[in-house]
Design a protein around this motif. Sequence first.
Motif, PDB file in Angstrom:
ATOM      1  N   PRO A 110       0.825  -1.209   0.000  1.00  0.00           N
ATOM      2  CA  PRO A 110       0.000   0.000   0.000  1.00  0.00           C
ATOM      3  C   PRO A 110       0.859   1.258   0.000  1.00  0.00           C
ATOM      4  O   PRO A 110       1.966   1.217   0.522  1.00  0.00           O
ATOM      5  CB  PRO A 110      -0.786  -0.104   1.305  1.00  0.00           C
ATOM      6  N   PRO A 111       0.417   2.363  -0.547  1.00  0.00           N
ATOM      7  CA  PRO A 111      -0.895   2.557  -1.155  1.00  0.00           C
ATOM      8  C   PRO A 111      -0.926   2.205  -2.637  1.00  0.00           C
ATOM      9  O   PRO A 111      -1.966   2.271  -3.259  1.00  0.00           O
ATOM     10  CB  PRO A 111      -1.129   4.050  -0.974  1.00  0.00           C
ATOM     11  N   TRP A 112       0.191   1.803  -3.216  1.00  0.00           N
ATOM     12  CA  TRP A 112       0.239   1.564  -4.667  1.00  0.00           C
ATOM     13  C   TRP A 112      -0.422   0.251  -5.061  1.00  0.00           C
ATOM     14  O   TRP A 112      -1.115   0.188  -6.065  1.00  0.00           O
ATOM     15  CB  TRP A 112       1.683   1.598  -5.169  1.00  0.00           C
ATOM     16  N   VAL A 113      -0.173  -0.795  -4.315  1.00  0.00           N
ATOM     17  CA  VAL A 113      -0.777  -2.099  -4.604  1.00  0.00           C
ATOM     18  C   VAL A 113      -1.432  -2.596  -3.318  1.00  0.00           C
ATOM     19  O   VAL A 113      -0.759  -2.810  -2.318  1.00  0.00           O
ATOM     20  CB  VAL A 113       0.284  -3.117  -5.080  1.00  0.00           C
ATOM     21  N   ASN A 114      -2.733  -2.774  -3.350  1.00  0.00           N
ATOM     22  CA  ASN A 114      -3.471  -3.168  -2.160  1.00  0.00           C
ATOM     23  C   ASN A 114      -3.987  -4.599  -2.326  1.00  0.00           C
ATOM     24  O   ASN A 114      -5.047  -4.825  -2.889  1.00  0.00           O
ATOM     25  CB  ASN A 114      -4.618  -2.195  -1.909  1.00  0.00           C
ATOM     26  N   ARG A 115      -3.197  -5.554  -1.853  1.00  0.00           N
ATOM     27  CA  ARG A 115      -3.573  -6.965  -1.916  1.00  0.00           C
ATOM     28  C   ARG A 115      -3.356  -7.614  -0.547  1.00  0.00           C
ATOM     29  O   ARG A 115      -2.477  -8.452  -0.373  1.00  0.00           O
ATOM     30  CB  ARG A 115      -2.728  -7.695  -2.966  1.00  0.00           C
ATOM     31  N   PRO A 116      -4.159  -7.258   0.442  1.00  0.00           N
ATOM     32  CA  PRO A 116      -3.955  -7.819   1.780  1.00  0.00           C
ATOM     33  C   PRO A 116      -4.120  -9.330   1.827  1.00  0.00           C
ATOM     34  O   PRO A 116      -3.592  -9.996   2.715  1.00  0.00           O
ATOM     35  CB  PRO A 116      -4.999  -7.105   2.640  1.00  0.00           C
ATOM     36  N   TRP A 117      -4.824  -9.918   0.867  1.00  0.00           N
ATOM     37  CA  TRP A 117      -5.026 -11.365   0.839  1.00  0.00           C
ATOM     38  C   TRP A 117      -3.714 -12.133   0.656  1.00  0.00           C
ATOM     39  O   TRP A 117      -3.615 -13.312   1.007  1.00  0.00           O
ATOM     40  CB  TRP A 117      -6.023 -11.755  -0.251  1.00  0.00           C
ATOM     41  N   VAL A 118      -2.679 -11.473   0.155  1.00  0.00           N
ATOM     42  CA  VAL A 118      -1.396 -12.131  -0.113  1.00  0.00           C
ATOM     43  C   VAL A 118      -0.682 -12.521   1.178  1.00  0.00           C
ATOM     44  O   VAL A 118       0.053 -13.507   1.202  1.00  0.00           O
ATOM     45  CB  VAL A 118      -0.488 -11.200  -0.958  1.00  0.00           C
ATOM     46  N   ILE A 119      -0.921 -11.812   2.255  1.00  0.00           N
ATOM     47  CA  ILE A 119      -0.100 -12.000   3.451  1.00  0.00           C
ATOM     48  C   ILE A 119      -0.514 -13.187   4.331  1.00  0.00           C
ATOM     49  O   ILE A 119       0.218 -13.549   5.236  1.00  0.00           O
ATOM     50  CB  ILE A 119      -0.039 -10.701   4.289  1.00  0.00           C
ATOM     51  N   SER A 120      -1.644 -13.827   4.056  1.00  0.00           N
ATOM     52  CA  SER A 120      -2.040 -14.986   4.862  1.00  0.00           C
ATOM     53  C   SER A 120      -2.283 -16.211   3.980  1.00  0.00           C
ATOM     54  O   SER A 120      -2.726 -16.083   2.835  1.00  0.00           O
ATOM     55  CB  SER A 120      -3.307 -14.682   5.665  1.00  0.00           C
TER      56      SER A 120
END
Length: 67
Positions: free
Chosen positions: A32-42
């Motif tokens: 973030p803030p350029w690429v928002n992929r929180p699903w990648v971290i779990s």
Amino acid sequence: MKQAIIAYHQDDESHWVAELECGHFQHVRHKPPWVNRPWVISPQGRAQMLGYQLNCKKCDIKAPKDI
């Protein structure tokens, strides 16, 4: 061209890379803030995105498979 995610691996710097059904690899970073992929971290987030289609620019230019 849209291609489904079929698996993941980590590169030499521990960044997550999606393996696409076409045989190409694509980084799937959460920066973030350029690429928002929180699903990648779990593990659960990545598992939920299996089958999700990403735009594969390598397919668009007919690049050889990464696999």
